[in-house]
Design a protein around this motif. Structure first.
Motif, PDB file in Angstrom:
ATOM      1  N   ALA A 153      40.983  42.424  38.429  1.00 41.95           N
ATOM      2  CA  ALA A 153      39.786  42.617  39.247  1.00 41.95           C
ATOM      3  C   ALA A 153      39.605  41.363  40.104  1.00 41.95           C
ATOM      4  O   ALA A 153      39.123  40.334  39.622  1.00 41.95           O
ATOM      5  N   GLU A 154      40.001  41.445  41.350  1.00 41.17           N
ATOM      6  CA  GLU A 154      40.000  40.265  42.234  1.00 41.17           C
ATOM      7  C   GLU A 154      39.957  40.717  43.685  1.00 41.17           C
ATOM      8  O   GLU A 154      40.479  41.786  44.039  1.00 41.17           O
ATOM      9  N   THR A 155      39.321  39.894  44.540  1.00 44.27           N
ATOM     10  CA  THR A 155      39.277  40.152  45.977  1.00 44.27           C
ATOM     11  C   THR A 155      39.901  39.032  46.786  1.00 44.27           C
ATOM     12  O   THR A 155      40.060  39.186  47.998  1.00 44.27           O
ATOM     13  N   SER A 156      40.244  37.922  46.164  1.00 43.08           N
ATOM     14  CA  SER A 156      40.870  36.811  46.873  1.00 43.08           C
ATOM     15  C   SER A 156      42.375  37.053  46.988  1.00 43.08           C
ATOM     16  O   SER A 156      43.061  37.237  45.970  1.00 43.08           O
ATOM     17  N   VAL A 157      42.879  37.062  48.209  1.00 35.15           N
ATOM     18  CA  VAL A 157      44.300  37.319  48.416  1.00 35.15           C
ATOM     19  C   VAL A 157      45.138  36.194  47.826  1.00 35.15           C
ATOM     20  O   VAL A 157      46.215  36.435  47.255  1.00 35.15           O
ATOM     21  N   GLU A 158      44.664  34.942  47.929  1.00 35.79           N
ATOM     22  CA  GLU A 158      45.428  33.829  47.367  1.00 35.79           C
ATOM     23  C   GLU A 158      45.598  33.975  45.863  1.00 35.79           C
ATOM     24  O   GLU A 158      46.692  33.749  45.315  1.00 35.79           O
ATOM     25  N   HIS A 181      39.935  39.324  51.008  1.00 34.17           N
ATOM     26  CA  HIS A 181      39.603  38.253  51.937  1.00 34.17           C
ATOM     27  C   HIS A 181      40.487  37.047  51.692  1.00 34.17           C
ATOM     28  O   HIS A 181      40.989  36.821  50.575  1.00 34.17           O
ATOM     29  N   LEU A 182      40.696  36.268  52.748  1.00 31.92           N
ATOM     30  CA  LEU A 182      41.427  35.003  52.695  1.00 31.92           C
ATOM     31  C   LEU A 182      40.436  33.855  52.780  1.00 31.92           C
ATOM     32  O   LEU A 182      39.463  33.916  53.544  1.00 31.92           O
ATOM     33  N   GLU A 183      40.672  32.808  52.000  1.00 33.96           N
ATOM     34  CA  GLU A 183      39.749  31.684  51.967  1.00 33.96           C
ATOM     35  C   GLU A 183      39.703  30.935  53.294  1.00 33.96           C
ATOM     36  O   GLU A 183      38.690  30.350  53.656  1.00 33.96           O
TER      37      GLU A 183
END
Length: 455
Positions: A153-158, A181-183
C-alpha cells in the motif's frame, strides 16, 4: 541555482506551449492547458563532447535484415479472453494500461489475475486507493487463492521502485496511476505532470528489468482516459473495460497494442465470485424472447479474429416534434441518418415523419460497416410492423447509391450463423459461398431493392 521553467501542456493531445492560451492550437480544444513545472537541466560540461559520447558510445547502427526475428515470449494471464485482447498473452517488459468507468471491474480483473499468477510467478500488487485489509476482504469474498501474492500500500513511486528492486517481481500491478506521485514534483497526484512522469519512470523500470507492468487508469465523464494524452504513447497496450452498473456483462476492447491487433474483443460476466470469461459471446447476445416482434434482426459482426452474432432492434414511432429524433445506442448516429436517406432514395420508404430508435442488444458497440444492411431491414420491419423470421441472419455494407458491398470474412460469418441454427442468410453477392453450409439458404443481393424483395 538554475530557475525552474514552466510549460503548459494540453491534457487532450499532449502539446506543450511556453505560455497559457485558451485554445490548444493542435487539437482545437478549449481550456485544456495545464501548468507543468520543468526541472532545470543539470550541467554536463562540454555539451558537444558529452552529446557525442552519449549518442555514440553504446548505440550501433543495425541493418534491418539481420535483426533477430525470434517471436516475443508470452505467458498466459490465466484468462483466455484477456489473452485474446492482449494478442496472445502478457509480454515480459511490456507496459499495459487498463482503463474503465468506476465499478466496471478493473481492480477485480487484475486481482483475480494476480492471485492466480502468484501461484506460479512473482507478483507485486501495489494499491494506492485501498488499504490492504480492503483488498484482502475482496479476495476473500471472491474466494481467490491469496498465498504468494505480495501486496504493498504505497503512492510514492520512489518507494515502489525501491521495493520492486528488492523483490524483483515478474508482474508489477499499479492501482492506480492517478494516485502515484514523485517527490521531485510539487504538483498534486493525478495532475498532468505527476501522471506523465510517474508512468514514464515505471515504464522505464519495466523495460530495464523485463517486468510486466499493469497500470489501472481512470476515465473521464465522456469515457476517455483521464490524464495527459501522451500517456497512451508511452505504454505498449491500452485496454478499455466497458460495461454499465445495470449490466452484468463487461467487454474488454484494445485501443492500442504493439504486440497484437487492436480490434479484438473480450467478453466477461460479472458474477458473485468476480469476473468470469464468456467463451461464446454469441450465445449471450442471442437470448431473444419467444414471441416474434417487429424490428428485431440478428446480424454477424467481426471482432478481431472471430465472428459474433448480435441482435439489433429498431423502433419507429410517429414523431410529435418538428424534427424527428434519431437515437442509436451501440451504433454511429451519423451513419444511421445516412442509411435512412439511402432507404428513402433507393428503397422508396420515407421515414422523415418517424422517430427512429436503434439499439444493439447486450451493450455491444458495433464499429464496422457490415451492420448497415441489418440496420435498414430492421427499420423496414418496424416501419411496416411485420416481424422477420427468427432463423434469418443478415450482414453487408450499404453504399450511397444503394449497392450492397462485400465485407471481410464473409464465409466465416455464414459458417458461424449456421452453427447457431440459422437457416437463412441475406448477404452481399461477393460474399456468397460457392457451397453453402448444410441446411443454410444463402440469398445473395447486389442492391438494396433486391434485399427488400427477399424479405
Amino acid at each position: 541555482m538554475a530557475k525552474a521553467k514552466t510549460a503548459f501542456v494540453c491534457t487532450e493531445c499532449g502539446a506543450e506551449y511556453s505560455k497559457w492560451q485558451g485554445q490548444c492550437s493542435n487539437c482545437r480544444e478549449w481550456n485544456t492547458l495545464t501548468e507543468l513545472r520543468i526541472a532545470p537541466a543539470r550541467s554536463t560540461g562540454g555539451s558537444s563532447a558529452s552529446r557525442q559520447g552519449y549518442a555514440g558510445s553504446s548505440s550501433q547502427v543495425t541493418d534491418l535484415s539481420v535483426v533477430d526475428l525470434t517471436e516475443v515470449p508470452r505467458f498466459s494471464s490465466t484468462f483466455g479472453e484477456f489473452d485474446r485482447v492482449l494478442g496472445g498473452g502478457l509480454v515480459p517488459g511490456s507496459a499495459v494500461l487498463l482503463g474503465g468507468n468506476p465499478g466496471a471491474g478493473k481492480s477485480t480483473l487484475l486481482l483475480q489475475t494476480a492471485c492466480k499468477l502468484a501461484q506460479q510467478r512473482k507478483v507485486l500488487y501495489v494499491t494506492g486507493e485501498e488499504s490492504l485489509s480492503q483488498v484482502a476482504m475482496r479476495a476473500h469474498r471472491l474466494q481467490l487463492p491469496t498465498q504468494g501474492l505480495k501486496m504493498l500500500a504505497e503512492t510514492s513511486v520512489e518507494t515502489i521502485l525501491a521495493t520492486a528492486e528488492r523483490e524483483r517481481p515478474d508482474i508489477l500491478i499499479i492501482d492506480s496511476i492517478q494516485t502515484m506521485h514523485l517527490e521531485d514534483l510539487s504538483s498534486a497526484p493525478g495532475g498532468v505532470a505527476q501522471v506523465r512522469e510517474s508512468a514514464a519512470v515505471l515504464t522505464r523500470f519495466a523495460k530495464q528489468t523485463n517486468t510486466v507492468l499493469l497500470l489501472v487508469g481512470h476515465v473521464t465523464k465522456d469515457g476517455t482516459l483521464a490524464g495527459p494524452k501522451v500517456l497512451e504513447h508511452m505504454i505498449d497496450a491500452s485496454l478499455l473495460l466497458e460495461g454499465g452498473a445495470d449490466s452484468r456483462f463487461r467487454t474488454l476492447r484494445g485501443q492500442k497494442n504493439r504486440f497484437g491487433a487492436v480490434n479484438e474483443l473480450g467478453v466477461f460476466a460479472m458474477l458473485e465470485h468476480g469476473l468470469k470469461e464468456v467463451k461464446n459471446p454469441s450465445a449471450i447476445f442471442l437470448s431473444r424472447s419467444e414471441e416474434l416482434a417487429s424490428g428485431s434482426l440478428v446480424m454477424v459482426v467481426w471482432e478481431g479474429t472471430r465472428p459474433i452474432l448480435v441482435e439489433v432492434q429498431a423502433l419507429l414511432d410517429e414523431t410529435q416534434l418538428g424534427n424527428p429524433r434519431r437515437v442509436a445506442v451501440g451504433l454511429d448516429g451519423q451513419r444511421l441518418a445516412m442509411l435512412l436517406a439511402v432507404l428513402h432514395k433507393h428503397g422508396g420508404l420515407f421515414t422523415g415523419d418517424q422517430d427512429v430508435f436503434l439499439n444493439v442488444v447486450g451493450g455491444v458497440k458495433v464499429l464496422e460497416t457490415s451492420a448497415d444492411l441489418a440496420v435498414l431491414l430492421a427499420v423496414v420491419s418496424s416501419l411496416q410492423n411485420r416481424a422477420l423470421p427468427r432463423e434469418l441472419v443478415v450482414f453487408g455494407e450499404v453504399g450511397l447509391s444503394g449497392e450492397i458491398r462485400p465485407v471481410p470474412s464473409g464465409q466465416e460469418r455464414i459458417v458461424e450463423a449456421a452453427k447457431h441454427g440459422f437457416t437463412r442468410a441475406i448477404v452481399p453477392r461477393a460474399n456468397a459461398p460457392k457451397k453453402a453450409p448444410p441446411g443454410m439458404d444463402v440469398i445473395a443481393v447486389d442492391k438494396l431493392s433486391e434485399a427488400l424483395e427477399a424479405l
